[in-house]
Design a protein around this motif. Sequence first.
Motif, short mmCIF file in Angstrom:
data_model
loop_
_atom_site.label_atom_id
_atom_site.label_comp_id
_atom_site.label_asym_id
_atom_site.label_seq_id
_atom_site.Cartn_x
_atom_site.Cartn_y
_atom_site.Cartn_z
N TYR A 1 0.80 -1.22 0.00
CA TYR A 1 0.00 0.00 0.00
C TYR A 1 0.84 1.27 0.00
N SER A 2 2.14 1.15 -0.11
CA SER A 2 2.99 2.34 -0.22
C SER A 2 4.05 2.09 -1.28
N GLY B 1 2.11 5.25 2.96
CA GLY B 1 0.95 4.94 2.15
C GLY B 1 -0.22 5.84 2.47
N PRO B 2 -1.42 5.47 1.99
CA PRO B 2 -2.60 6.32 2.19
C PRO B 2 -3.10 6.31 3.63
N GLY B 3 -2.64 5.37 4.46
CA GLY B 3 -3.10 5.31 5.84
C GLY B 3 -4.50 4.72 5.95
N GLY C 1 0.83 8.56 6.13
CA GLY C 1 1.26 7.18 6.26
C GLY C 1 0.66 6.52 7.49
N LEU C 2 1.08 5.29 7.73
CA LEU C 2 0.53 4.49 8.83
C LEU C 2 1.67 3.90 9.65
N VAL C 3 1.46 3.84 10.97
CA VAL C 3 2.41 3.19 11.87
C VAL C 3 1.66 2.05 12.58
N VAL C 4 2.18 0.83 12.43
CA VAL C 4 1.62 -0.33 13.11
C VAL C 4 2.56 -0.68 14.27
#
Length: 820
Positions: A366-367, A390-392, A444-447
């Motif tokens: 996704y990124s 990515g789009p988050g 973006g996204l942080v897991v």
Amino acid sequence: MPTKSFSIQRRIVTLALALLLTAAVVLIVFIRDYAERASDRAFDRLLAASALTIAGAVQVEDDTVIVELPFASFGMFSGQDRVFYAVEDPSGRAVTGYEDLSADLPEMNSAGPVFIDTSYRGELVRVASVGRLTSSGSDTDWVTIHVAETQNEREALSAEILGNAIVPVVALTLLGVALVWFGIGRMFAPLYQLERELRARAPDDLSPLDVPVPVEVSHLVSALNAFMARLGSAMDRVTGLVAEAAHEVRTPLASLRAQAEVAMDEQDPEALRRRVGRIHQGAIQASQLVSQLLMEATISHRLENQETDTTAFGAVVEDVRQRLDPDQARRLVVDLAEAVAAAPIRGDRVALREMVRNVVDNALVYSDGLVEIGGHVGEGMMTMSVSDRGPGIADAEKPLVLERFKRGAASGSKVGSGLGLSIVKRVAEAHRGALRLADRPDGGLVVEIDLPLVGRTRQVEQLRKALGSLSAVVLCLLLMAPQDAQAASSTYPAPDGSTGTVLTIVGTTDTPLFADFVTGFQAVRPDVTVEYDEQDSLPMYENFLSGAMAPPDLLISSAADLQIKLANDGHAMAYDSPWLGGLPDWAHWRNEVFGFTFEPAVIIYNPDRITAAEVPRTHLTLAEMLETQSERFRGAIATYDIAESGVGYLLASQDQLISSNFWRLAAAFGRVDARFSGSSPAILNGVADGSLALGYNVLGSYAFARKAAGANIEIVVPDDYVLVLTRAMLIPREAPYPDLARAFVDFALSPVGQAIAAGPTALGSVVTGAKGDWTSEAIAARGRGVIQPIPLGPALLVSLDQQRRKRFLDSWGEIASPKP
């Protein structure tokens, strides 16, 4: 070839009858020899176990033998025999214990044990000697441990077996034959019922068995129930997997079929190429979906079977990176500190690998930029983070995408099954961790995934930090005002005016309280003058041993361990008091040490400084209160100085034995600069006048009496456990007038003496059924905690071992009262 079946019932009956009859004949023929050997064997095992327990505590530090006597080393001796011990280093020098015991005993050059009978301090003793091989930087050699016990108990046991065994053996043999003959059949009845229950069940009935069975078969039934539960869970999982797979796979397969049918009739090469592309895309989606479903089934199986191993987290990440294709691997940036890479994680390695792989795959799909893996370690947890550009995921969708077959709106046309994050969540929670989704600054996204480290928890880390912070304490301790430790002598003339008969008592009881006992005793014996010297418990013990005091007729101390030590070392005179039968078993030993009070260790507080609603009622809540309100209670908490007070040391050693929160409470005392005193009255004075807010482990007898006299104090009998000690009386062997001492012991244990203990003195009556406000029953009813009397016996000698006492006091000094 099938194995021939046999009857367990017939075998048990035959074997039991044969064994019973044979054993009866052998026991009757050899009863005398058996009695002696059985007695020796039983007591020798106790001796050997005690010696081996001590040997297990032997250590060598800087070529010096160190031994901290375990509490269990003498706890196994429950009889009336005296116990002695000695530990010798390889050169034959005494390390601890009774130095003269080993004078005529051989040094050990093997593990042993070796038993020998010898004479020690005028009595025949049985000695168990064991060796402990030790190795230091310069040498390897044997340390010798001797444990000796007088033989009164084993001789009594042998005589009891010899005198009483023949008749019970015959009776029990006949009874055993009858029970075997008539009882075996009934014993197997529950197994027949269990068989009928299983045979009558339908094939798909996997509900738990609910059949009453004996304890011996309950484990079998539990195993069957657990097996059926696992089988049912597996069947449900397979059924659910098949249903979900059929539902989810049906759509892409139908799409593939439709695209293929259209492509077969397509004549335009460009259109045909586009159709084949769609077919390829659908095949990829179907393949990924099937792979994810199979992987979820595999992970579910492994998690249910609890396949665990300890793995470094860095190895899991490296395994995931090696499985990526080169293009994807170049986009992955692993930035793990050494502590994170080496962090030990206990769990299923395959499940952990798939958890990390799913998170990384999602980020790569996704990124388009770099995907970063980081982490940190703290408070017993390892936190891993995977960040992308990515789009988050929208906040409203974050809980939804953690469910099965759910995808976010930003996923667009990307191929996916909607199972990845649900697998990640399940694996994290199965390993007692947690999953979080967060927005990354600038997009973006942080897991983030939390996983516990092996053997570490948040609570353990917090306690470790609390103890570690004590090393920075540099404040001076504010000590209690010094109390007069000199003996206070009082003389009570004989009521009839005579002067020829004088009873001398040295004790630790406050003179005003003990005066009531003197008055009561002189009412029975008006011809006796009583001289009473009040001393602190530890100085009294030391003065007696050193000869600094003339031998009194009676020693009375609240430090029961010191009294046991004197009796064990042969300084006490035995006396069979007619009132001994009323004493609880824990309140007397060898008819040489007699307890006559029932005194709980309580918490006292000033109601002007602490309200009833906030006062701690357990040892744990006291520690928590001091930890969270350190400044409020700085210098306002008091307890015994255990290095100076014998009873204080006794209570502290018993606290450590019972409470897992003991050292936490000691650390809390250090945090608030607690004050330490040698006696309960000094602590009571400080709490009553408000200079102290709270006193810990104060003797309840003093507290009850002071409150009844109007002092501004309140008393808490703890709700978790309550230590109860008894003041111990001992008649020295050198007593000038032992008959007078015996008369006083009889009086103290009599109903009249116990009424005084249960009366205004508030010392508490140890004999049940006494009259007064402060009986043992009334005192026990004041709290909800477990009443734990400190029993009189050899087990109390453990805490008095020279090296153990030194280490305990050193640890207490470092934690509870650190020096600046």
